[in-house]
Design a protein around this motif. Structure first.
Motif, PDB file in Angstrom:
ATOM      1  N   MET A   1      33.900  -5.552 -27.692  1.00  0.00           N
ATOM      2  CA  MET A   1      34.480  -4.573 -26.637  1.00  0.00           C
ATOM      3  C   MET A   1      33.950  -4.993 -25.348  1.00  0.00           C
ATOM      4  SD  MET A   1      33.781  -0.245 -26.472  1.00  0.00           S
ATOM      5  CE  MET A   1      34.336   0.612 -25.387  1.00  0.00           C
ATOM      6  N   ASN A   2      34.945  -4.939 -24.530  1.00  0.00           N
ATOM      7  CA  ASN A   2      34.643  -5.492 -22.937  1.00  0.00           C
ATOM      8  C   ASN A   2      34.024  -4.259 -22.265  1.00  0.00           C
ATOM      9  OD1 ASN A   2      35.536  -8.092 -23.274  1.00  0.00           O
ATOM     10  ND2 ASN A   2      37.782  -7.192 -22.842  1.00  0.00           N
ATOM     11  N   ALA A   3      32.971  -4.796 -21.664  1.00  0.00           N
ATOM     12  CA  ALA A   3      32.411  -3.590 -20.477  1.00  0.00           C
ATOM     13  C   ALA A   3      33.144  -3.296 -19.491  1.00  0.00           C
ATOM     14  CB  ALA A   3      30.962  -4.285 -19.967  1.00  0.00           C
ATOM     15  N   PRO A   4      33.148  -1.946 -19.088  1.00  0.00           N
ATOM     16  CA  PRO A   4      34.280  -1.498 -18.037  1.00  0.00           C
ATOM     17  C   PRO A   4      33.846  -2.167 -16.802  1.00  0.00           C
ATOM     18  CG  PRO A   4      32.552   0.160 -18.620  1.00  0.00           C
ATOM     19  CD  PRO A   4      32.410  -0.906 -19.649  1.00  0.00           C
ATOM     20  N   HIS A   5      34.805  -2.323 -15.982  1.00  0.00           N
ATOM     21  CA  HIS A   5      34.730  -2.908 -14.669  1.00  0.00           C
ATOM     22  C   HIS A   5      33.894  -2.104 -13.666  1.00  0.00           C
ATOM     23  CE1 HIS A   5      35.369  -6.256 -11.539  1.00  0.00           C
ATOM     24  NE2 HIS A   5      35.795  -4.880 -10.840  1.00  0.00           N
ATOM     25  N   PRO A   6      33.005  -2.647 -13.066  1.00  0.00           N
ATOM     26  CA  PRO A   6      32.078  -1.804 -11.947  1.00  0.00           C
ATOM     27  C   PRO A   6      32.729  -1.283 -10.800  1.00  0.00           C
ATOM     28  CG  PRO A   6      30.831  -3.699 -12.619  1.00  0.00           C
ATOM     29  CD  PRO A   6      32.174  -4.031 -13.202  1.00  0.00           C
ATOM     30  N   VAL A   7      32.592   0.029 -10.890  1.00  0.00           N
ATOM     31  CA  VAL A   7      33.577   0.790  -9.745  1.00  0.00           C
ATOM     32  C   VAL A   7      32.263   0.849  -8.473  1.00  0.00           C
ATOM     33  CG1 VAL A   7      34.610   2.561  -8.844  1.00  0.00           C
ATOM     34  CG2 VAL A   7      35.063   1.831 -11.136  1.00  0.00           C
ATOM     35  N   ASN A   8      32.709   0.508  -7.121  1.00  0.00           N
ATOM     36  CA  ASN A   8      31.459   0.693  -6.120  1.00  0.00           C
ATOM     37  C   ASN A   8      31.694   2.200  -5.707  1.00  0.00           C
ATOM     38  OD1 ASN A   8      29.976   0.319  -4.255  1.00  0.00           O
ATOM     39  ND2 ASN A   8      31.143  -1.006  -2.607  1.00  0.00           N
ATOM     40  N   ASN A   9      31.167   3.012  -6.662  1.00  0.00           N
ATOM     41  CA  ASN A   9      31.070   4.111  -6.236  1.00  0.00           C
ATOM     42  C   ASN A   9      29.620   4.788  -5.977  1.00  0.00           C
ATOM     43  OD1 ASN A   9      30.978   7.133  -6.562  1.00  0.00           O
ATOM     44  ND2 ASN A   9      33.090   7.196  -7.360  1.00  0.00           N
ATOM     45  N   ALA A  11      27.952   7.635  -4.981  1.00  0.00           N
ATOM     46  CA  ALA A  11      27.671   8.923  -5.607  1.00  0.00           C
ATOM     47  C   ALA A  11      27.552   8.701  -7.106  1.00  0.00           C
ATOM     48  CB  ALA A  11      28.874   9.990  -5.405  1.00  0.00           C
ATOM     49  N   ASP A  12      28.345   7.764  -7.984  1.00  0.00           N
ATOM     50  CA  ASP A  12      28.327   7.816  -9.263  1.00  0.00           C
ATOM     51  C   ASP A  12      27.129   6.954  -9.607  1.00  0.00           C
ATOM     52  OD1 ASP A  12      30.719   9.187  -9.842  1.00  0.00           O
ATOM     53  OD2 ASP A  12      31.797   7.411 -10.131  1.00  0.00           O
ATOM     54  N   ARG A  13      26.699   6.088  -8.649  1.00  0.00           N
ATOM     55  CA  ARG A  13      25.374   5.548  -9.179  1.00  0.00           C
ATOM     56  C   ARG A  13      24.053   5.969  -8.785  1.00  0.00           C
ATOM     57  NH1 ARG A  13      26.807  -0.692  -6.323  1.00  0.00           N
ATOM     58  NH2 ARG A  13      28.626  -1.087  -7.473  1.00  0.00           N
ATOM     59  N   GLU A  14      24.169   6.994  -7.722  1.00  0.00           N
ATOM     60  CA  GLU A  14      23.036   7.691  -7.335  1.00  0.00           C
ATOM     61  C   GLU A  14      22.677   8.748  -8.673  1.00  0.00           C
ATOM     62  OE1 GLU A  14      20.810   7.466  -4.961  1.00  0.00           O
ATOM     63  OE2 GLU A  14      21.903   5.680  -4.075  1.00  0.00           O
ATOM     64  N   ALA A  15      23.796   9.113  -8.971  1.00  0.00           N
ATOM     65  CA  ALA A  15      23.801  10.240 -10.315  1.00  0.00           C
ATOM     66  C   ALA A  15      23.310   9.524 -11.460  1.00  0.00           C
ATOM     67  CB  ALA A  15      25.249  10.711 -10.534  1.00  0.00           C
ATOM     68  N   PHE A  16      23.558   8.188 -11.689  1.00  0.00           N
ATOM     69  CA  PHE A  16      23.222   7.480 -12.921  1.00  0.00           C
ATOM     70  C   PHE A  16      21.708   7.194 -12.654  1.00  0.00           C
ATOM     71  CE2 PHE A  16      22.297   3.068 -14.540  1.00  0.00           C
ATOM     72  CZ  PHE A  16      22.266   3.623 -15.754  1.00  0.00           C
ATOM     73  N   TYR A  17      21.263   6.990 -11.340  1.00  0.00           N
ATOM     74  CA  TYR A  17      19.893   6.544 -11.028  1.00  0.00           C
ATOM     75  C   TYR A  17      18.991   7.825 -11.247  1.00  0.00           C
ATOM     76  CZ  TYR A  17      21.881   2.516  -8.509  1.00  0.00           C
ATOM     77  OH  TYR A  17      22.512   1.328  -8.284  1.00  0.00           O
ATOM     78  N   LYS A  18      19.556   8.900 -10.887  1.00  0.00           N
ATOM     79  CA  LYS A  18      18.704  10.238 -11.030  1.00  0.00           C
ATOM     80  C   LYS A  18      18.702  10.563 -12.633  1.00  0.00           C
ATOM     81  CE  LYS A  18      18.623  15.125  -9.218  1.00  0.00           C
ATOM     82  NZ  LYS A  18      19.092  15.921  -8.369  1.00  0.00           N
ATOM     83  N   LYS A  19      19.552  10.115 -13.172  1.00  0.00           N
ATOM     84  CA  LYS A  19      19.774  10.471 -14.729  1.00  0.00           C
ATOM     85  C   LYS A  19      18.638   9.803 -15.334  1.00  0.00           C
ATOM     86  CE  LYS A  19      23.279   9.477 -16.987  1.00  0.00           C
ATOM     87  NZ  LYS A  19      24.732   9.176 -17.533  1.00  0.00           N
ATOM     88  N   ILE A  20      18.725   8.458 -15.176  1.00  0.00           N
ATOM     89  CA  ILE A  20      17.650   7.489 -15.819  1.00  0.00           C
ATOM     90  C   ILE A  20      16.192   7.742 -15.269  1.00  0.00           C
ATOM     91  CG2 ILE A  20      19.431   5.891 -16.513  1.00  0.00           C
ATOM     92  CD1 ILE A  20      18.188   3.998 -14.338  1.00  0.00           C
ATOM     93  N   ASP A  21      16.065   8.277 -14.083  1.00  0.00           N
ATOM     94  CA  ASP A  21      14.773   8.453 -13.614  1.00  0.00           C
ATOM     95  C   ASP A  21      13.857   9.520 -14.638  1.00  0.00           C
ATOM     96  OD1 ASP A  21      12.581   8.509 -11.174  1.00  0.00           O
ATOM     97  OD2 ASP A  21      13.166  10.582 -11.117  1.00  0.00           O
ATOM     98  N   GLY A  22      14.683  10.518 -15.049  1.00  0.00           N
ATOM     99  CA  GLY A  22      13.788  11.472 -15.789  1.00  0.00           C
ATOM    100  C   GLY A  22      13.289  10.685 -17.125  1.00  0.00           C
ATOM    101  N   ALA A  23      13.804   9.454 -17.622  1.00  0.00           N
ATOM    102  CA  ALA A  23      13.260   9.025 -18.566  1.00  0.00           C
ATOM    103  C   ALA A  23      12.361   7.669 -18.391  1.00  0.00           C
ATOM    104  CB  ALA A  23      14.486   8.270 -19.624  1.00  0.00           C
ATOM    105  N   SER A  24      11.903   7.993 -17.018  1.00  0.00           N
ATOM    106  CA  SER A  24      10.617   6.856 -16.457  1.00  0.00           C
ATOM    107  C   SER A  24      11.422   5.421 -16.562  1.00  0.00           C
ATOM    108  CB  SER A  24       9.595   6.860 -17.189  1.00  0.00           C
ATOM    109  OG  SER A  24       8.895   8.002 -17.197  1.00  0.00           O
ATOM    110  N   MET A  25      12.629   5.171 -16.015  1.00  0.00           N
ATOM    111  CA  MET A  25      13.598   4.101 -15.902  1.00  0.00           C
ATOM    112  C   MET A  25      13.911   3.782 -14.547  1.00  0.00           C
ATOM    113  SD  MET A  25      15.541   4.095 -19.635  1.00  0.00           S
ATOM    114  CE  MET A  25      16.051   2.349 -19.403  1.00  0.00           C
ATOM    115  N   THR A  26      14.217   2.589 -14.023  1.00  0.00           N
ATOM    116  CA  THR A  26      14.840   2.518 -12.608  1.00  0.00           C
ATOM    117  C   THR A  26      15.590   1.134 -12.689  1.00  0.00           C
ATOM    118  OG1 THR A  26      14.110   2.515 -10.304  1.00  0.00           O
ATOM    119  CG2 THR A  26      12.692   1.056 -11.931  1.00  0.00           C
ATOM    120  N   PRO A  27      16.435   1.107 -11.802  1.00  0.00           N
ATOM    121  CA  PRO A  27      17.523   0.030 -11.928  1.00  0.00           C
ATOM    122  C   PRO A  27      16.779  -1.314 -11.167  1.00  0.00           C
ATOM    123  CG  PRO A  27      18.363   1.514 -10.136  1.00  0.00           C
ATOM    124  CD  PRO A  27      17.136   2.019 -10.805  1.00  0.00           C
TER     125      PRO A  27
END
Length: 349
Positions: A1-9, A11-27
């Motif tokens: 299965m091919n990974a989805p093509h990244p979108v330069n969004n 707001a979406d990235r910030e939301a993702f960073y916030k979501k994983i931050d709760g699990a003690s992860m960071t990009p």
């Protein structure tokens, strides 16, 4: 299965960073450029601590607190760019210790290795694992990791030395241990000078078995070192960066005297102007004789006898010695630890 093509969004990235931050992860991609850099990015700054200021403050401290109450009456030399971290470089500690006449700094031991370089006075002693040595200006003394040691001053004058410890290295590995002795002063059961006789003449006791990587010789008298430097001057070539320079060694193995910190003594003739040099080990220098300048990345550090200066990692520096007298400098760095980890580099010019 091919990974989805990244979108330069954004707001979406910030939301993702916030979501994983709760699990003690960071990009990683957000911080990679700050942690894997093209060149070393030291936080430490070049600096010089002048004896003419330090000594009166040490004596003032001597009137405020006793060596017994303080356990170790020391003024820490904190790098101006690392205030509050109790260190002179990112990996090493330095402090000026004062023992007044009649005082004792009580016995203890710790997992950190320590060196003493004597700056002022004579007649005070250090006792390491039951052997006592009397110290004089220019002597280099080792306190190996986890060995009981105490200091005392039976002389009639204040005694000052530079303490150097691998505090930050030990802290990095969460390997800090400390234990106080049962008595303030150790009972010394070995005649003074035995250690030097056993290991200070390119020989060793036949039954000797090494118990650590630290040199079994713990007292390196200045008069012997100074004599060796003069012999080098007569018969050896003058290095274009550091003049005549010796490394303190473990006489049994020929390796570093201490596994985490390396120590050196160098002689630069009057009028000497060294070629620029840099290395990954930040280096602490102490002027024993003579005066001059150390130019670190364009910053001029004037020095004279008993001044302490620091040259941080990978900043180019060179020495310029005054015309009046030769200069002799003691130094230490974390080079052994870096070399053991295949990290050390140097560059001339």
């Amino acid at each position: 299965m091919n990974a989805p093509h990244p979108v330069n969004n954004v707001a979406d990235r910030e939301a993702f960073y916030k979501k994983i931050d709760g699990a003690s992860m960071t990009p990683l991609w957000e911080v990679l450029h700050n942690i894997v850099t093209p060149l070393p990015q030291t936080q430490a700054a070049p600096h010089v601590w002048k004896w003419e200021k330090s000594y009166p403050w040490l004596l003032e401290a001597g009137g405020l607190i006793s060596a017994m109450e303080a356990e170790r009456r020391v003024l820490v030399l904190e790098n101006p760019a690392l205030r509050g971290k109790t260190r002179i470089t990112n990996s090493l500690y330095a402090g000026l210790q004062l023992i007044m006449p009649g005082e004792v700094a009580p016995a203890h031991r710790h997992s950190q290795s320590a060196l003493r370089f004597i700056l002022h006075g004579s007649g005070a002693y250090t006792a390491v694992q039951g052997e006592k040595v009397t110290m004089n200006v220019g002597d280099f003394v080792i306190t190996p990791s986890w060995t009981f040691h105490d200091h005392g001053n039976p002389s009639d004058e204040p005694m000052v030395w530079l303490d150097g410890l691998d505090l930050a290295i030990v802290e990095l590995f969460d390997a800090q241990f400390m234990e106080k002795g049962e008595e303030h002063s150790q009972e010394t059961n070995v005649e003074a000078g035995t250690n030097l006789a056993e290991f200070g003449n390119t020989m060793k006791p036949v039954e000797y078995k090494a118990r650590s990587k630290t040199s079994p010789l713990f007292w390196y008298p200045y008069e012997r070192t100074r004599e060796a430097l003069e012999t080098m001057r007569r018969f050896g070539a003058l290095n274009e960066c550091w003049g005549h320079k010796l490394q303190y060694t473990n006489p049994v193995t020929g390796d570093w005297a201490m596994p985490t910190m390396g120590q050196f003594m160098q002689l630069m003739p009057k009028g000497f102007k060294g070629r620029p040099y840099r290395s990954t080990d930040s280096t602490i220098y102490v002027a024993v004789e003579g005066s001059g300048r150390c130019v670190v990345n364009g910053q001029v550090l004037e020095f004279g006898p008993k001044d302490v200066l620091v040259c941080p990692s990978w900043l180019p520096y060179h020495f310029e010695i005054d015309d009046g007298d030769d200069a002799v400098l003691f130094s230490y760095s974390d080079r052994p630890a870096q070399q053991a980890l295949d990290l050390w580099r140097e560059q001339i010019g």
